[in-house]
Write a protein that holds these residues in place. Structure first.
Motif, short mmCIF file in Angstrom:
data_model
loop_
_atom_site.label_atom_id
_atom_site.label_comp_id
_atom_site.label_asym_id
_atom_site.label_seq_id
_atom_site.Cartn_x
_atom_site.Cartn_y
_atom_site.Cartn_z
N GLU A 1 -1.35 -1.54 11.97
CA GLU A 1 -1.26 -1.69 10.51
C GLU A 1 -2.17 -0.63 9.91
N ARG B 1 4.90 -4.34 19.66
CA ARG B 1 3.91 -3.62 18.85
C ARG B 1 2.52 -3.87 19.43
N PHE C 1 3.71 2.08 12.01
CA PHE C 1 3.47 0.63 12.12
C PHE C 1 3.69 0.12 13.54
N TYR D 1 6.24 0.42 15.65
CA TYR D 1 7.58 0.05 16.13
C TYR D 1 8.16 1.20 16.95
N GLU E 1 9.80 -6.57 19.40
CA GLU E 1 9.68 -6.39 17.95
C GLU E 1 10.39 -5.09 17.57
N PRO E 2 11.72 -5.11 17.57
CA PRO E 2 12.45 -3.86 17.37
C PRO E 2 12.29 -3.30 15.96
N ARG F 1 6.74 -13.56 20.53
CA ARG F 1 7.89 -12.69 20.83
C ARG F 1 7.74 -12.06 22.22
N HIS G 1 0.25 -12.69 12.26
CA HIS G 1 1.01 -11.62 12.91
C HIS G 1 0.76 -11.61 14.42
#
Lengths: 264, 291
Positions: B77, B34, B26, B28, B12-13, B97, B90
């Motif tokens: 989050e 994440r 967040f 990243y 999750e870049p 991913r 999410h």
């Protein structure tokens, strides 16, 4: 009579054209238009109540583009900042590699994990966009001006890109076409309006969304409001290049002024 | 490692237009996904099993004042999400991913940090944070403290390795033990005793596991940072964060050992940021609760 002072970069030309081409259309308003390209509006200071250029370039711009030797802030009832890099295209750039749950296309995708872009939250998208807008000239100048006056300051964004881009193939507008194809245009527009209104309010300004009747498919400006746009020059006698997709024309400017007049 | 030319995976870049400070808020750009923070071998084993076989579980969504958080990564989050479904949406994406990423991964590096963790009895899952610290509500009837033993950590490492090889049968596993001492313990022991106990257990389990398992290796960052024989201890003045010099020494060692640094650059690797990552450690949240 409400005395207005319009500040802006190249996008203030649309408002000035609209004002000039519709004399008497707003009898309750008087207006002065002050243009300055690039970041020259920031090369100013408050000198005894007058917004005064502090550099030679800014002085030249003020002298040629409506600001004279400075703007007497007490002579106006409200100020308007036009364009100044506050543009929906900030969202279309973000869209290239981030998607957020309000986008309808996410919910019809069969395999989200295959997307090239990354899924993030609405909050992450909004925070990123707000941060980006914060660095734009419009918000910087709003903060700058707010320190000098407590009168209302309105911020109106650049128009959305011209609907003419639909038939183009250039990579610079590919995101717009991708958003339209995906059915995400309304959500993209909402994110921009939300972020722009929020950050403008944070700095004591009032955000004026683009007039609804100039918008086509949420993220474009209808061609009648873009064709024949003028460049910001001393005599307003030069047209934007034919391939320009970013600048509104006099009809667009008139719509913005009417919208503003209704809000005052 | 990026500077050394390693193709670091990131499921999750960080979006290019997202500034670093927002990205880190967040989750990243910190790890290869994440994840939030994964402190225990059990947490990692359970995550990998979930990626391979599981589905997001609504029982692991925490609600606080109308906002919802993923109990397994409650800090990614900052303001939570609007609905349970959004959290599950999410998480489903996160798992998908990660699955893709693991199938393309040749070497997986995991740092073990703690042996004590809170567990959620109904789901059997191990949590990164005590409920109530960053969302959720502590319920003594539902949440229990567990201190993992050497035997349990060994078993969890085996699960991690076996599960990773389901994604890529040739995947290698490199382990490290975090030298960062505990800042709090729920065991009732003094935190220094708890810290030594945890690190000794982890170091011992990792040593035994790597010795017995082909395709695994250990990076002695724990020793480099903590031991006087390596010029250390390499801690910042707060005696907790690893100093930039310490990070530099570890990375020099790793890159040199794996032939990832040209000889001329062996003593000139780029200093790391001073403790930037540590600002995202959940233990800072715990500290704030202790005040």
């Amino acid at each position: 009579m409400t005395r207005l002072c319009f500040f802006g970069n190249s996008h203030v030309a649309a408002l000035r054209s609209g004002w000039m081409e519709h004399p008497g259309a707003w009898p309750s308003l008087s207006a002065q238009f002050v243009g300055a390209h690039k970041g020259l509006l920031l090369e100013t200071e408050n000198k005894n109540g007058t917004l005064t250029p502090t550099t030679r370039n800014a002085s030249d711009a003020f002298a040629k583009l409506g600001g004279g030797t400075g703007v007497d802030l007490a002579a106006f009832d409200a100020f308007v900042i036009a364009g100044c890099q506050v543009a929906l295209s900030r969202v279309t750039t973000l869209y290239r590699d981030l998607r957020w749950p309000d986008l309808p296309s996410l919910h019809t995708s069969e395999n989200l994990a295959e997307m090239t872009a990354v899924l993030g939250s609405q909050a992450a998208a909004l925070a990123t966009l707000t941060y980006t807008l914060n660095a734009r000239l419009g918000l910087q100048f709003l903060r700058h001006l707010r320190e000098m006056t407590d009168k209302p300051i309105y911020l109106t964004s650049q128009p959305r890109a011209s609907a003419a881009l639909r038939s183009m193939k250039d990579p610079n507008t590919a995101s717009h076409r991708a958003i339209l194809r995906a059915g995400d245009a309304a959500a993209v527009s909402d994110l921009f309006e939300t972020a722009a209104a929020r950050i403008t309010a944070d700095f004591g300004g009032i955000f004026l969304p683009q007039p609804a009747d100039t918008i086509e498919d949420h993220i474009l400006t209808a061609k009648p409001f873009m064709t024949g746009a003028k460049r910001l020059t001393e005599h307003m006698d030069a047209a934007q290049p034919k391939e320009d997709l970013r600048h509104g024309n006099a009809a667009y400017g008139a719509k913005v002024i009417s919208q503003l007049a209704a809000r005052l | 490692m990026r500077l050394a030319g390693c193709a670091l995976q990131d499921a999750e870049p960080q979006p290019r237009t997202m500034p670093d400070e927002i990205a880190h808020e967040f989750g990243y750009g910190l790890y290869s996904g994440r994840y939030g923070n994964i402190y225990t071998a059990r947490q990692m084993a359970e995550l990998l099993t979930e990626i391979a076989d599981g589905d997001p579980d609504p029982a692991l969504v925490w609600e606080n004042r109308g906002r919802y958080r993923d109990a397994l990564r409650p800090t990614v989050e900052p303001s939570g999400l609007g609905t349970i479904d959004e959290v599950l949406f999410h998480r489903g994406y996160h798992l998908a991913r990660l699955s893709q990423m693991l199938q393309q991964t040749d070497v997986f590096i995991f740092t073990l940090g703690l042996t004590e963790a809170w567990q959620d009895r109904p789901t059997g899952r191990t949590l990164p944070l005590c409920p109530g610290v960053a969302g959720g509500k502590f319920d003594a009837g539902r949440h229990n403290l567990h201190v993992f033993t050497h035997r349990e950590v060994l078993a969890d490492l085996a699960t991690i390795y076996q599960t990773l090889r389901r994604f890529n049968p040739a995947m290698e596993l490199i382990l490290t033990v975090s030298p960062v001492p505990l800042t709090a313990t729920a065991t009732g022991n003094h935190v220094m005793l708890a810290s030594t106990h945890a690190k000794a257990t982890l170091r011992s389990a990792v040593g035994d596991f790597v010795t017995a398992t082909p395709g695994t290796d250990y990076i002695p960052s724990y020793e480099v940072i903590t031991q006087a024989g390596c010029g250390g201890p390499w801690f910042a003045p707060n005696l907790r964060e690893v100093s930039p010099k310490g990070v530099e020494r570890v990375m020099d060692m790793v890159l040199t050992a794996h032939d990832l640094l040209p000889p001329d650059d062996a003593t000139h690797s780029r200093p790391s940021d001073d403790g930037e990552d540590d600002a995202h450690c959940d233990e800072i949240l715990l500290e704030s609760f202790a005040q």
